[in-house]
Write a protein that holds these residues in place. Structure first.
Motif, short mmCIF file in Angstrom:
data_model
loop_
_atom_site.label_atom_id
_atom_site.label_comp_id
_atom_site.label_asym_id
_atom_site.label_seq_id
_atom_site.Cartn_x
_atom_site.Cartn_y
_atom_site.Cartn_z
N ARG A 97 -2.21 19.72 27.97
CA ARG A 97 -3.00 20.80 28.45
C ARG A 97 -2.38 21.23 29.86
O ARG A 97 -1.74 20.67 30.59
CB ARG A 97 -4.52 20.51 28.66
CG ARG A 97 -5.18 20.30 27.41
CD ARG A 97 -6.70 19.79 27.74
NE ARG A 97 -7.29 20.84 28.55
CZ ARG A 97 -8.27 20.46 29.47
NH1 ARG A 97 -8.57 19.13 29.55
NH2 ARG A 97 -8.96 21.28 30.13
N GLY A 98 -2.60 22.54 30.17
CA GLY A 98 -1.85 23.03 31.56
C GLY A 98 -2.63 24.50 31.94
O GLY A 98 -3.69 24.71 31.16
N HIS A 99 -2.15 25.01 32.84
CA HIS A 99 -2.72 26.17 33.59
C HIS A 99 -1.61 27.10 34.23
O HIS A 99 -0.45 26.65 34.49
CB HIS A 99 -3.81 25.65 34.56
CG HIS A 99 -3.48 24.66 35.51
ND1 HIS A 99 -3.92 24.83 36.72
CD2 HIS A 99 -2.59 23.59 35.56
CE1 HIS A 99 -3.33 23.77 37.56
NE2 HIS A 99 -2.41 22.98 36.87
N ASP A 100 -2.02 28.12 34.57
CA ASP A 100 -1.20 28.90 35.59
C ASP A 100 -1.98 29.31 36.77
O ASP A 100 -3.08 29.57 36.56
CB ASP A 100 -0.43 29.97 34.98
CG ASP A 100 -1.63 30.87 34.14
OD1 ASP A 100 -1.94 32.07 34.88
OD2 ASP A 100 -1.84 30.86 33.08
N VAL A 101 -1.24 29.56 37.67
CA VAL A 101 -1.92 29.82 39.41
C VAL A 101 -1.17 30.99 39.82
O VAL A 101 -0.16 30.86 39.63
CB VAL A 101 -1.99 28.47 40.06
CG1 VAL A 101 -3.09 27.64 39.48
CG2 VAL A 101 -0.70 27.91 40.33
N SER A 102 -1.49 31.60 40.83
CA SER A 102 -1.18 32.50 41.55
C SER A 102 -1.75 32.54 43.09
O SER A 102 -2.55 31.43 43.34
CB SER A 102 -1.32 33.87 41.06
OG SER A 102 -2.82 34.26 41.05
N SER A 103 -1.50 33.42 43.81
CA SER A 103 -2.16 33.30 45.23
C SER A 103 -3.62 33.53 45.20
O SER A 103 -4.44 33.10 46.05
CB SER A 103 -1.71 34.51 45.92
OG SER A 103 -1.89 35.85 45.37
N HIS A 104 -4.21 33.89 43.88
CA HIS A 104 -5.51 33.86 43.92
C HIS A 104 -6.41 32.47 43.96
O HIS A 104 -7.39 32.33 44.39
CB HIS A 104 -5.89 34.72 42.54
CG HIS A 104 -7.31 34.91 42.27
ND1 HIS A 104 -8.04 36.01 42.86
CD2 HIS A 104 -8.45 34.34 41.30
CE1 HIS A 104 -9.52 36.00 42.31
NE2 HIS A 104 -9.68 34.91 41.59
N GLN A 105 -5.76 31.43 43.55
CA GLN A 105 -6.25 30.48 43.68
C GLN A 105 -5.96 29.47 45.10
O GLN A 105 -6.22 28.55 45.46
CB GLN A 105 -5.29 29.36 42.69
CG GLN A 105 -6.21 29.39 41.31
CD GLN A 105 -5.84 30.87 40.71
OE1 GLN A 105 -4.69 31.36 40.64
NE2 GLN A 105 -6.71 31.51 39.96
N LYS A 106 -4.93 30.12 45.72
CA LYS A 106 -4.98 29.68 47.31
C LYS A 106 -4.15 28.19 47.23
O LYS A 106 -3.17 28.01 46.48
CB LYS A 106 -5.89 29.88 48.25
CG LYS A 106 -6.33 31.25 48.27
CD LYS A 106 -7.35 31.57 49.18
CE LYS A 106 -7.57 33.06 49.37
NZ LYS A 106 -8.74 33.12 50.32
N TYR A 107 -4.65 27.30 47.98
CA TYR A 107 -4.22 25.90 48.18
C TYR A 107 -4.86 25.29 46.77
O TYR A 107 -6.11 24.92 46.82
CB TYR A 107 -4.42 25.33 49.37
CG TYR A 107 -3.67 26.11 50.33
CD1 TYR A 107 -2.31 25.80 50.66
CD2 TYR A 107 -4.45 26.86 51.38
CE1 TYR A 107 -1.62 26.33 51.79
CE2 TYR A 107 -3.75 27.62 52.46
CZ TYR A 107 -2.22 27.29 52.63
OH TYR A 107 -1.53 27.92 53.54
#
Length: 235
Positions: free
Chosen positions: A29-39
């Motif tokens: 399992r994994g995920h993807d993030v951008s600046s929307h998730q911040k730190y």
């Protein structure tokens, strides 16, 4: 997938683990993030099951995720396989220019066995009614080819292609030009399986099945074992 800082996917959420396909087989399992998730708290993400993540690096040829370094390096430090992705804006500049910008700002793959191949996020234009960027099907296929060629020239890797079956059919004419040497990252929500595959692909590599769950950002599965995922990172 998120455009710029605040635009998230428009689709609704899905269960943490789909009942069908790889969801039932214990796939990584994994995920993807951008600046929307911040730190991001990477130790917490790992404890909640994250084995890989894709981090947004760039968009068009002018935007770089201001949280990229913390997200990309933090995942690596936590022992999570990480990769970088570029949000395509084909109406802004050439595929060659955007690939070069991506490589200079986070997309430079390294053969360390823990970095996944760079990814190209190409989907409906979130900023305009011209969802195919005002371009022809052939023009978009050529744009993707130019991006891929430049990325391979600079990094030695062809990109993973993130898309939806509907966008691919509508905007590229369901082109089969990339299926043989570009891993597919398919977005398909609210379903127990991945659904129809686009453009000549006979299998998927990553499946984005929801935009909320146990991990920060969008929820993903890898189609295979952890050993196979590590092999993909090695190139």
């Amino acid at each position: 997938m998120a455009a710029l800082a605040a635009t998230g996917t428009a689709l609704t959420g899905a269960p943490d683990a789909p009942a069908g396909a790889a969801g039932a087989s214990g796939a990584p399992r994994g995920h993807d993030v951008s600046s929307h998730q911040k730190y991001v708290d990477w130790q917490s993400a790992k404890a909640n099951g994250a084995r890989f993540v894709y981090v947004k690096a760039t968009e068009s040829h002018t935007y770089r995720n201001p949280y990229f370094d913390q997200q990309y390096n933090g995942a690596f430090d936590a022992g999570i396989l990480r990769g970088a992705y570029h949000f395509a804006m084909p109406n802004k500049s050439s595929g060659t220019r955007q690939a070069a910008y991506f490589v200079r700002n986070g997309g430079a793959w390294q053969a360390d066995g823990r970095t996944l191949p760079p990814a190209l996020d190409i989907e409906y234009n979130p900023y305009s009614k011209h969802k195919c960027y005002g371009m022809s099907k052939a023009g978009l296929v050529n744009w993707i080819e130019d991006f891929s060629d430049e990325l391979e020239r600079e990094t030695g890797r062809r990109p993973v292609i993130y898309t939806t079956a509907h966008w691919w059919s509508t905007c590229t004419g369901d082109s089969h030009a990339f299926a043989s040497d570009h891993p597919l990252w398919l977005a398909h929500y609210d379903s127990p399986d991945v659904g129809v595959l686009p453009g000549g692909w006979s299998t998927w590599t990553f499946w984005q099945y929801g935009n909320k769950g146990a991990l920060p950002g969008d929820q993903n599965l890898f189609n295979g074992s952890m050993t196979r995922l590590k092999r993909l990172a090695k190139g």
